[in-house]
Scaffold this motif. Structure first.
Motif, PDB file in Angstrom:
ATOM      1  N   THR A  66      32.796  44.972  48.853  1.00  0.00           N
ATOM      2  CA  THR A  66      35.077  44.469  48.207  1.00  0.00           C
ATOM      3  C   THR A  66      35.527  43.426  49.451  1.00  0.00           C
ATOM      4  N   VAL A  68      38.966  41.173  50.835  1.00  0.00           N
ATOM      5  CA  VAL A  68      40.135  41.265  51.118  1.00  0.00           C
ATOM      6  C   VAL A  68      40.502  40.048  50.888  1.00  0.00           C
ATOM      7  N   PRO A  83      37.969  43.825  54.874  1.00  0.00           N
ATOM      8  CA  PRO A  83      39.724  45.105  55.098  1.00  0.00           C
ATOM      9  C   PRO A  83      39.505  45.436  56.270  1.00  0.00           C
ATOM     10  N   LEU A 101      41.305  50.670  55.715  1.00  0.00           N
ATOM     11  CA  LEU A 101      39.891  50.405  54.314  1.00  0.00           C
ATOM     12  C   LEU A 101      41.475  50.689  52.970  1.00  0.00           C
ATOM     13  N   GLU A 104      44.342  49.095  51.531  1.00  0.00           N
ATOM     14  CA  GLU A 104      44.336  47.903  51.730  1.00  0.00           C
ATOM     15  C   GLU A 104      43.716  47.492  50.294  1.00  0.00           C
ATOM     16  N   THR A 105      42.649  48.623  49.901  1.00  0.00           N
ATOM     17  CA  THR A 105      41.867  48.578  48.814  1.00  0.00           C
ATOM     18  C   THR A 105      41.623  49.838  48.073  1.00  0.00           C
ATOM     19  N   LEU A 107      40.377  52.659  48.491  1.00  0.00           N
ATOM     20  CA  LEU A 107      39.100  53.336  48.869  1.00  0.00           C
ATOM     21  C   LEU A 107      38.701  54.108  49.674  1.00  0.00           C
ATOM     22  N   GLN A 139      37.467  55.305  45.038  1.00  0.00           N
ATOM     23  CA  GLN A 139      38.310  54.426  44.139  1.00  0.00           C
ATOM     24  C   GLN A 139      39.410  55.419  43.842  1.00  0.00           C
ATOM     25  N   SER A 142      45.774  51.617  46.360  1.00  0.00           N
ATOM     26  CA  SER A 142      46.217  51.284  47.688  1.00  0.00           C
ATOM     27  C   SER A 142      47.198  51.467  47.909  1.00  0.00           C
ATOM     28  N   VAL A 152      42.320  41.349  46.275  1.00  0.00           N
ATOM     29  CA  VAL A 152      40.851  42.286  46.244  1.00  0.00           C
ATOM     30  C   VAL A 152      39.774  42.088  45.112  1.00  0.00           C
ATOM     31  N   ARG A 153      38.755  41.617  45.856  1.00  0.00           N
ATOM     32  CA  ARG A 153      37.725  41.043  44.507  1.00  0.00           C
ATOM     33  C   ARG A 153      36.290  41.942  45.231  1.00  0.00           C
ATOM     34  N   ARG A 154      34.962  42.302  44.494  1.00  0.00           N
ATOM     35  CA  ARG A 154      34.316  42.756  44.243  1.00  0.00           C
ATOM     36  C   ARG A 154      32.978  42.117  44.360  1.00  0.00           C
TER      37      ARG A 154
END
Length: 200
Positions: A66, A68, A83, A101, A104-105, A107, A139, A142, A152-154
């Motif tokens: 992940t 950011v 992150p 973490l 921001e995400t 997670l 998950q 956030s 946010v992207r994986r």
């Protein structure tokens, strides 16, 4: 061959006076009047953050990371990063990294491993950063700071390394942490359950 550290040489700078020139809730700018290592009078300005920096590489079950994205005001440009954030001095860096973490995400991680300690831009600041790799993720929601507008992207781990090598990721904590993780994976120096994720 032993690595030469230079630590035995001692501090060649002489500080004559130190004056705070600017401060706010996040940092202090100190101007030191000094004698340089060659004995020449001069000044040295140091940016002193009031917090430590933390960063975390979150690894999902499929080996993706992940990232950011956010606009960085000092650079006046957009930046893709791991992150990251600040933590209070006196608080365990992993605790601060886990908070960032989550904020921001969304997670949370059950497994953590320290990656490295960094000195960021050490000619201008005494800022210290601690980074980690985290896995066995869950998950949640956030809750970014009011100053943050985040994307946010994986991304598969191999593609993240490609982004670093192509200059698409330039943040120092992210670059150093991702490349160290890549080396540890190549050297088979990671816990088995983490190494398995990076082989997917």
């Amino acid at each position: 061959m032993p690595i030469e550290t230079g630590e035995s040489a001692g501090n060649p700078w002489t500080v004559l006076t130190s004056t705070t020139r600017y401060e706010n809730a996040w940092m202090e700018v100190i101007e030191h009047k000094v004698l340089t290592p060659k004995g020449v009078p001069g000044i040295y300005g140091v940016v002193h953050p009031r917090s430590i920096a933390t960063g975390v590489v979150p690894i999902h079950e499929d080996g993706s990371v992940t990232l950011v994205g956010q606009y960085r005001f000092p650079l006046q440009q957009y930046s893709w990063e791991i992150p990251e954030g600040g933590g209070r001095k006196g608080v365990e860096p992993q605790e601060s990294a886990a908070r960032e973490l989550r904020e921001e995400t969304g997670l949370t991680a059950r497994r953590w491993m320290p990656l490295m300690t960094l000195h960021l831009s050490n000619c201008l600041t005494d800022e210290v950063a601690h980074t980690f790799v985290a896995w066995d993720l869950e998950q949640g929601l956030s809750a970014p700071d009011e100053t943050e507008v985040l994307a946010v992207r994986r991304v598969p781990f191999a593609e993240v390394i490609d982004m670093v090598m192509a200059g698409a990721i330039t943040d120092a904590m992210a670059v150093a942490s991702l490349l160290k993780l890549r080396v540890l994976a190549a050297e088979e120096a990671l816990p088995d359950d983490l190494a398995r994720r990076l082989r997917v």
